[in-house]
Every structure is written in structure tokens, then in C-alpha cells.
Write an enzyme that holds these catalytic residues in place. Sequence first.
Site, PDB file in Angstrom:
ATOM      1  N   ASP A 106       0.764  -1.395   0.193  1.00  0.00           N
ATOM      2  CA  ASP A 106      -0.059  -0.217   0.130  1.00  0.00           C
ATOM      3  C   ASP A 106       0.973   1.058  -0.076  1.00  0.00           C
ATOM      4  OD1 ASP A 106       1.017   0.352   2.647  1.00  0.00           O
ATOM      5  OD2 ASP A 106      -0.857  -0.799   3.279  1.00  0.00           O
ATOM      6  N   ARG A 151       3.267  -7.117   9.654  1.00  0.00           N
ATOM      7  CA  ARG A 151       4.710  -6.711   9.393  1.00  0.00           C
ATOM      8  C   ARG A 151       5.626  -6.815  10.478  1.00  0.00           C
ATOM      9  NH1 ARG A 151       1.764  -3.133   5.803  1.00  0.00           N
ATOM     10  NH2 ARG A 151       2.191  -3.490   3.708  1.00  0.00           N
ATOM     11  N   LYS A 207      -6.757   1.246  -2.920  1.00  0.00           N
ATOM     12  CA  LYS A 207      -5.685   2.038  -2.111  1.00  0.00           C
ATOM     13  C   LYS A 207      -5.252   3.040  -3.209  1.00  0.00           C
ATOM     14  CE  LYS A 207      -5.493  -0.835   1.421  1.00  0.00           C
ATOM     15  NZ  LYS A 207      -5.684  -0.357   2.720  1.00  0.00           N
ATOM     16  N   GLU A 253     -10.406   7.433   3.086  1.00  0.00           N
ATOM     17  CA  GLU A 253      -9.936   6.912   4.470  1.00  0.00           C
ATOM     18  C   GLU A 253      -8.409   7.176   4.615  1.00  0.00           C
ATOM     19  OE1 GLU A 253      -9.198   2.236   5.961  1.00  0.00           O
ATOM     20  OE2 GLU A 253     -10.926   2.785   4.378  1.00  0.00           O
ATOM     21  N   GLU A 267      -8.654   3.096  12.300  1.00  0.00           N
ATOM     22  CA  GLU A 267      -8.203   1.715  12.405  1.00  0.00           C
ATOM     23  C   GLU A 267      -6.932   1.325  13.050  1.00  0.00           C
ATOM     24  OE1 GLU A 267      -5.716   0.331   8.390  1.00  0.00           O
ATOM     25  OE2 GLU A 267      -7.776   1.183   7.847  1.00  0.00           O
ATOM     26  N   HIS A 322     -12.528  -2.293  10.763  1.00  0.00           N
ATOM     27  CA  HIS A 322     -11.472  -2.424   9.768  1.00  0.00           C
ATOM     28  C   HIS A 322     -11.099  -3.848  10.115  1.00  0.00           C
ATOM     29  CE1 HIS A 322      -6.980  -2.912   9.804  1.00  0.00           C
ATOM     30  NE2 HIS A 322      -7.243  -2.463   8.396  1.00  0.00           N
TER      31      HIS A 322
END
Length: 386
Positions: free
Chosen positions: A34, A71, A185, A240, A266, A316
Site C-alpha cells: 500500500d 509486518r 488504495k 480513508e 483503524e 476494519h
Amino acid sequence: MNAPDVSSPNPNDDRIAWIRISSVYLPLATPISDAKVLTGRQKPMTEIAMLFAEIETRDGHSGLGFSYSKRAGGPGQFAHAKEIAPSLIGENPNDIARLWDKLVWAGASVGRSGLATQAIGAFDVALWDMKAKRAGLSLAKLLGAQRDSVQCYNTSGGFLHTPLDQLLKNTDVSRSKGIGGIKLKVGQPDSRIDIERVSTVRKHLGDSFPLMVDANQQWNRPTAQRMCRVMEAFNLVWIEEPLDCYDAEGHAALARQFDTPIATGEMLTSVAEHWDFIRQGGADYLMPDGPRVGGVTPYLKVATLAEHAGLMIAPHFAMELHVHLAATHSREPWVEHFEWLEPLFNERLETKDGRMMVPTRPGLGLTLSDQVKSWTAGVEEVGTRP
């Protein structure tokens, strides 16, 4: 009148006897990118670190809960969960609010948000799953459902690593599955690419099909203002995370200035952080994440505050949990469709006519698949299994 059966267990006095915590790494088929990857702040995502909590009681009741990290953070969540889990042994599983407070104070020296509350989320969800199963109700029905289905949109097909032609194919696949909205995105270093992609998808979907965009916090205030102005032309459901997730003042300014709703929340990991956005008017759509905020217990507090402020809610990720929670909101929410977690469970959620059906099975209605064993990196057990 028959005398009471004194030999049967008192359902009001059950006790937690055993807990198993599992650290699971779910591989993703394709590395995910993203805007945070394009700005060099993060690497492409190749797996999701899941934290599972399985809880059983003296009287034979059980619950399954989960949290997650992307991650980084998985080992930390697992370590924190192992430290605080013994605090639950011998406790009444029905006292969920008190147990949430006990767990958060057990680890309060590392904070009452962030990784600490995310670890608590797995236990809290498991306790709510158990309570609903004990009642023979889905979690949505236990909490008090407003509806039996929730409008849903897909995100997984709209990431920045996806070529435009494939993006269009992904929207067709989502619509064929009965999904009611598409999120793209954005946040490319070259904003013209974002505009081209959004414009092309809007034409492909038609003017009225629900479309959202998500910048994943990567615009500064001047860029966000320019991009929000351009995006007004595309009739979006929301824009968003146009700014850093803690910039409540900046989000509020955008929400006041533009007709397109602003969505965020989120990344927030406590009720207090959500309240800061709510009181400053930093979102039209608030997007709490149940596992990140610490489970069902704090999520319900956030939802109540948001409803009182007149905000819309779109939880989310983690649709397997959020479909139940979204079903309880008085205003029609959106649920985010991600198929990423499906391999972890034996059950599947149903989508039809733009909506996600709320499962009717007791509790969350989930059981772990056999595949989970091969992805498990660590297991900790406390207490004695009944």
C-alpha cells in the site's frame, strides 16, 4: 415442587481452568503493498501474525478468540499474552468486563493501548465467544442484533501492487460474489496515477456503485487537501486515512471542508484514542478494529461513543468478528471483506446482493482448520484442561 439438583454445576460460578495461546503465521499468496510501502516506511506484507486464545472452563465450556499483527509485533503480542494469561485461571469467565480491566492493569507498565491491548483482544474475544455459545446464540444475537446481514465492501483486490487491468477484473470478481462495494488504495508518489486508477474504476463500476479510497496515512495536509478536492468528482463513499492516524485536528478540518466523508480509526488501539477523534470531529466514518482496540469489550464502548456523536461506523479488517459487531449498530455500517483469514477457519462467510450474512452458529461460529498447525510458531498452555 422438585428439589433442586445440588449435584449439577452452578452456571453462575464456573471457573476458567485452562488456556492455550498460539502464535500462528499465516502466509499470503502475494506480497501486499500500500502507500506505506511506496513511501519506504514499510516493506511489502508477506504474512499475518495471528494470536489465538483457546479458553476452557471447569464446567466444560470453551471459547476461541484471536488478535493479529501485520509486518511486526507478532512475537511481542505472544510474549505479552503468555505473561498475563495466568491472571485468568480460576476466574469466572462470565465477568468479562472485570477480567478485561484485570488484564490491562496486569500489564499497565507497558501501557493501556498498543501491543498490550492487542494481546488482551484474543482473550476478550474468546470469553465473548464462550458466553454466546453457552447461551446457544450467535455473538450478534447475544449482544442484540439490529439486522441479519450487513453491507460489505472488498479491499483485498484494490492494493497498489495490482496492475490496473487486474484491478478491473478484481472488481468484477467481487461483484460476482455478491460484495456491495469496492475500496482502492491510493497514495502514489505521482498523484496522477491515483487519479487515473480511481477514474478508470469509477467508469467501470458506474456512477452509483459504492467506491471508497484509502491513502493509508501517507498524505501531508496540503496534499490531502488537494487530493480530497479532486476526489470529490468521483462520488466516493469515503476517503480513508488521508493523514497520519493521530492527526485528529487535520482530519477534522478535511471533514468540515469536503462533502466526501472522511474515514479513519483503524490504527487506534484504545477507547481514549477514539474519543479524541470523536470529540474533535475527526471522522465521518469511524473505523475501530476489535482485536486492535482490545476485543469486544472496548469496541462496544467506542461504538456507543460514536453513535452518540452521530458518526457512522465501518470496522476494519477481521470480518469474521466484525460481521457480528456491525450487526448490532443502529445506523447501517459497512463491513470490510478480506478473504485473507479464511484458510485459518473451517467456516466461510456468505455474501449476497451486496451484503454479508451474519452467521447463526453459536458464538463466532468459528473452528480452527487443520492447516493452522503447520503455521504455528509457538504454543503456551496454562492451567489444567478439564
